[in-house]
Design an enzyme around this catalytic site. Structure first.
Site, mmCIF file in Angstrom:
data_model
loop_
_atom_site.group_PDB
_atom_site.id
_atom_site.type_symbol
_atom_site.label_atom_id
_atom_site.label_comp_id
_atom_site.label_asym_id
_atom_site.label_seq_id
_atom_site.Cartn_x
_atom_site.Cartn_y
_atom_site.Cartn_z
ATOM 1 N N ALA A 122 0.806 -1.156 0.078
ATOM 2 C CA ALA A 122 0.059 0.001 -0.063
ATOM 3 C C ALA A 122 0.716 1.162 -0.035
ATOM 4 O O ALA A 122 0.236 2.194 -0.690
ATOM 5 C CB ALA A 122 -0.989 -0.057 1.301
ATOM 6 N N TYR A 123 1.932 1.038 0.690
ATOM 7 C CA TYR A 123 2.964 2.420 0.784
ATOM 8 C C TYR A 123 3.385 2.612 -0.669
ATOM 9 O O TYR A 123 3.410 3.577 -1.098
ATOM 10 C CB TYR A 123 4.130 2.010 1.732
ATOM 11 N N GLY A 124 3.788 1.439 -1.268
ATOM 12 C CA GLY A 124 4.554 1.670 -2.559
ATOM 13 C C GLY A 124 3.303 1.981 -3.758
ATOM 14 O O GLY A 124 3.845 3.025 -4.422
ATOM 15 N N LYS B 259 2.794 5.862 -2.823
ATOM 16 C CA LYS B 259 4.169 6.548 -3.489
ATOM 17 C C LYS B 259 4.237 6.638 -5.176
ATOM 18 O O LYS B 259 4.901 7.816 -5.372
ATOM 19 C CB LYS B 259 5.248 6.072 -2.827
#
Length: 260
Positions: free
Chosen positions: A164-166, A169
């Site tokens: 989810a972070y990737g 971003k």
């Protein structure tokens, strides 16, 4: 730059007003100190106001100009209020380093919780979207400015440990490029940096959740080590400066070759 010696100031940001989000620790704190040394009047924003107050005191003690404002990137009203505070303090904004972020609980795609996805969207995407628009509105009044967004090496490839972070971003990379093209006629440059592993509290939290990740990151970097926060901040300082006057829409890797 050696391990223990900082480069001399070049006055890269002399006379500029620069907002730094996520300024209370890590890359944001290092950037705040660097930007002030390079001549900027910095406004430091984060949720941890106690940490900000300490940093402001440190910067002022060495002759820098610094103020603090509370900011919650998950709260659109808080973001707009922080930018309004910059206007109240200085009447303009020349640069913004959108560095604040939230890390997700490390784990594969199919075990990432709905709550983690919502937090990643709110902080790492929507928060930057709102901040960029508010910052650009203030910059237009003085004829332009420069915005730098902190993305991640994890935005440029598959990110099984932090899906989810990737993803958020990578979305940030897209709006960075779109904003650069959209606002170029108004003299507003927008760029991103994509750090690899960096010696911050965030990596420490990841190590606690996934023992051995620090060693794994170091082994993946051709230069043999993670970046120091100050090294990442140097790239942001250059992008915010007039030395980078023809650079917009770029995403600059700061990863020791790990993404090559």
């Amino acid at each position: 730059m050696t391990e223990h010696t900082a480069p001399r100031s070049l006055d890269l940001l002399a006379g500029k007003v620069v907002l730094v989000t996520g300024a209370s620790r890590g890359i944001g704190a290092a950037a705040s100190r660097l930007f002030a040394r390079e001549g900027a009047a910095v406004v430091l924003a984060a949720r941890s106001t106690d940490a900000l107050d300490t940093l402001v005191t440190d910067i002022r003690s060495t002759g820098g100009t610094a103020d603090a404002v509370a900011l919650d990137l998950a709260d659109p009203a808080s973001i707009r209020a922080a930018v309004d505070h910059v206007d109240t303090l200085h009447g303009r904004l020349d640069g913004a380093f959108n560095n604040g972020a939230a890390i997700q609980q490390p784990g594969p795609l199919d075990t990432t919780s709905d709550e983690d996805v919502e937090t990643q969207f709110a902080v790492n995407f929507r928060g930057h979207w709102i901040a960029m628009n508010a910052e650009a509105a203030l910059m237009r009044r003085s004829g332009g400015g420069s915005i730098v967004n902190t993305s991640s090496i994890g935005s440029r490839r598959a990110n099984p440990a932090l899906p989810a972070y990737g993803a958020m971003k990578r979305a940030l990379n897209s709006i960075t490029e779109t904003a650069a093209v959209t606002w170029a006629p108004e003299g507003i440059r927008v760029n991103g940096i994509t750090p690899g592993g960096t010696e911050t509290e965030m990596i420490g939290e990841w190590e606690a959740a996934t023992p051995g990740i620090t060693e794994q990151i170091n082994a993946s970097v051709p230069l043999g080590r993670m970046a120091r926060p100050e090294e990442v901040a140097e790239v942001a300082a250059w992008l915010l400066s007039d030395r980078a006057s023809m650079v917009t829409g770029a995403s600059i890797p700061v990863d020791g070759g790990a993404g090559a």
